[in-house]
Design a protein around this motif. Structure first.
Motif, PDB file in Angstrom:
ATOM      1  N   LEU A 128       0.835  -1.355  -0.012  1.00  0.00           N
ATOM      2  CA  LEU A 128       0.101   0.120  -0.033  1.00  0.00           C
ATOM      3  C   LEU A 128       0.904   1.224   0.182  1.00  0.00           C
ATOM      4  O   LEU A 128       0.490   2.183  -0.706  1.00  0.00           O
ATOM      5  N   TYR A 129       2.099   1.320   0.758  1.00  0.00           N
ATOM      6  CA  TYR A 129       2.631   2.509   0.845  1.00  0.00           C
ATOM      7  C   TYR A 129       3.607   2.498  -0.246  1.00  0.00           C
ATOM      8  O   TYR A 129       3.847   3.485  -0.830  1.00  0.00           O
ATOM      9  N   ASP A 163       2.847   1.454  -3.252  1.00  0.00           N
ATOM     10  CA  ASP A 163       1.823   2.126  -4.374  1.00  0.00           C
ATOM     11  C   ASP A 163       1.762   3.439  -4.372  1.00  0.00           C
ATOM     12  O   ASP A 163       1.692   4.116  -5.356  1.00  0.00           O
ATOM     13  N   LYS A 164       1.643   3.836  -3.075  1.00  0.00           N
ATOM     14  CA  LYS A 164       1.348   5.545  -3.198  1.00  0.00           C
ATOM     15  C   LYS A 164       2.752   6.240  -3.438  1.00  0.00           C
ATOM     16  O   LYS A 164       2.465   7.318  -4.000  1.00  0.00           O
ATOM     17  N   GLU A 165       3.656   5.653  -3.050  1.00  0.00           N
ATOM     18  CA  GLU A 165       4.877   6.485  -3.327  1.00  0.00           C
ATOM     19  C   GLU A 165       5.365   6.411  -4.768  1.00  0.00           C
ATOM     20  O   GLU A 165       5.733   7.598  -5.327  1.00  0.00           O
ATOM     21  N   GLU A 206       3.063   5.874  -7.341  1.00  0.00           N
ATOM     22  CA  GLU A 206       2.110   6.678  -8.046  1.00  0.00           C
ATOM     23  C   GLU A 206       1.996   8.267  -7.908  1.00  0.00           C
ATOM     24  O   GLU A 206       1.856   8.914  -8.744  1.00  0.00           O
ATOM     25  N   GLU A 207       2.667   8.637  -6.708  1.00  0.00           N
ATOM     26  CA  GLU A 207       2.598  10.057  -6.576  1.00  0.00           C
ATOM     27  C   GLU A 207       3.899  10.768  -6.475  1.00  0.00           C
ATOM     28  O   GLU A 207       3.826  11.945  -6.838  1.00  0.00           O
TER      29      GLU A 207
END
Length: 152
Positions: A108-109, A111-113, A115-116
């Motif tokens: 989850l972390y 993916d966020k890093e 993607e952003e």
């Protein structure tokens, strides 16, 4: 996760996004920059930092890539602390205590890093970094030189 599982998880996640390992760094060539990702063992705990670097300029798909000391923009991936708290609250930390997480939790972390913060400059170019200075990115080394590279 133990250390071997954590390193394998990181390798899988990096390669899934197109990064290729050369020596100890995973690289991906972008539009007008190169991104490198490295694992850094903490000297103080069973944790790792996941450092990412952007090298501004034109790069081709060779093995002659710069090393982390030549970076222009840098960052670290973060995850929510599992055991540490400040005033009773968990916090985002770059010191990832890998033994505390499952792959699903860390994904989850990651993916966020990706993607952003990591993939947008690779796909959109250095202008994404320039447009997000002070929000997602900051300049720490050779500020004037890096600003010139970002604006050229």
């Amino acid at each position: 996760m133990d250390i071997k599982q954590f390193k394998n998880f990181c390798k899988k996640e990096f390669e899934l996004r197109g990064f290729k390992k050369i020596k100890k760094t995973f690289y991906l060539v972008g539009k007008d920059l190169l991104c490198g990702i490295e694992l850094q063992k903490s000297n103080y705990s069973n944790s790792y930092y996941i450092n990412y670097y952007f090298f501004l300029g034109k790069f081709d798909d060779t093995n002659d890539y710069p090393v982390c000391y030549d970076l222009d923009v840098q960052g670290r991936m973060v995850a929510m602390s599992k055991t540490q708290t400040v005033r009773g609250k968990h916090f985002l930390t770059s010191a990832i205590e890998y033994e505390e997480y499952t792959e699903e939790e860390l994904r989850l972390y990651f993916d966020k890093e990706f993607e952003e913060r990591i993939l947008p400059p690779i796909h959109q170019g250095k202008k994404y970094i320039l447009d997000n200075l002070g929000k997602l990115y900051s300049l720490t080394l050779r500020k004037e030189e890096v600003m010139q590279k970002l604006q050229s």
